[in-house]
Design an enzyme around this catalytic site. Sequence first.
Site, PDB file in Angstrom:
ATOM      1  N   ASP A  55      59.022  34.001  32.773  1.00 33.60           N
ATOM      2  CA  ASP A  55      57.724  33.770  32.123  1.00 33.60           C
ATOM      3  C   ASP A  55      57.195  32.390  32.519  1.00 33.60           C
ATOM      4  OD1 ASP A  55      55.560  33.421  30.382  1.00 33.60           O
ATOM      5  OD2 ASP A  55      56.547  34.525  28.768  1.00 33.60           O
TER       6      ASP A  55
ATOM      7  N   HIS B 195      55.462  37.212  31.993  1.00 36.69           N
ATOM      8  CA  HIS B 195      54.800  37.194  30.681  1.00 36.69           C
ATOM      9  C   HIS B 195      54.242  38.587  30.410  1.00 36.69           C
ATOM     10  CE1 HIS B 195      53.276  34.996  27.267  1.00 36.69           C
ATOM     11  NE2 HIS B 195      52.036  35.398  27.485  1.00 36.69           N
TER      12      HIS B 195
ATOM     13  N   SER C  61      52.949  36.537  22.496  1.00 34.95           N
ATOM     14  CA  SER C  61      52.368  35.274  22.952  1.00 34.95           C
ATOM     15  C   SER C  61      51.646  34.568  21.797  1.00 34.95           C
ATOM     16  CB  SER C  61      51.439  35.540  24.145  1.00 34.95           C
ATOM     17  OG  SER C  61      51.120  34.354  24.825  1.00 34.95           O
TER      18      SER C  61
END
Length: 222
Positions: free
Chosen positions: A172, A203, A120
Amino acid sequence: MSKLASVIVEHNPSDQPITHSVIWLHGLGASGHDFEPIVPELGLAKDAAVRFIFPHAPQIPVTINGGYVMPAWYDILEMSLNRKVDVAQIAASSELINEIIDGEIAKGIDSQNIIIAGFSQGGAVAYHTVLTNTRKLGGLLALSTYFATAEQIKSVTVNDDIAVKIDHGDFDDVVPAALGVQAAESLKKLGLNPVYRTYPMAHQVCLAQIKSIGDWLNDLIA
């Protein structure tokens, strides 16, 4: 010496000298402990001697979270598909990672045996660190992330043939898979040849993905 505190995990069953390092950056609001439990699940080769370094991001205010102070590699200014971020802070965090790279080189690790990974927000810093680096590095692992500084990076010279693995979740809802595809396409335009793979997840990471990452690392180390 880097200003970042880090979690260090060594995979060294035969007690031979460490030959490779993986610097793995966590996501927004997490810590270096986030991915520490993954190391035993990777299935690394028995003769692999790898040091995993999981740095803790600095504590900074994050605009999209109402200015709340939390672990973050950079400020996210707005949450749109092409989110607006603090590019200067990405560059500053990248410099902190370069200090860790310097430390590993000082310990005798060849820069080409140093792999940069990030999830991320950490992945955005990983992209910037590798693609702007003046040293030949060993690999780039980008997990559920996006190429936040694509507009700032117009060419890559030293690491233009580096091994790149990009993983993303089909479901996600934090960093949409479209941004992972966009990152892969941007890297191709820069002359790189990333491997892009998706998994039926949100995610996060999943066991099948962790096994694939382990296989990828084993290939690089071998």
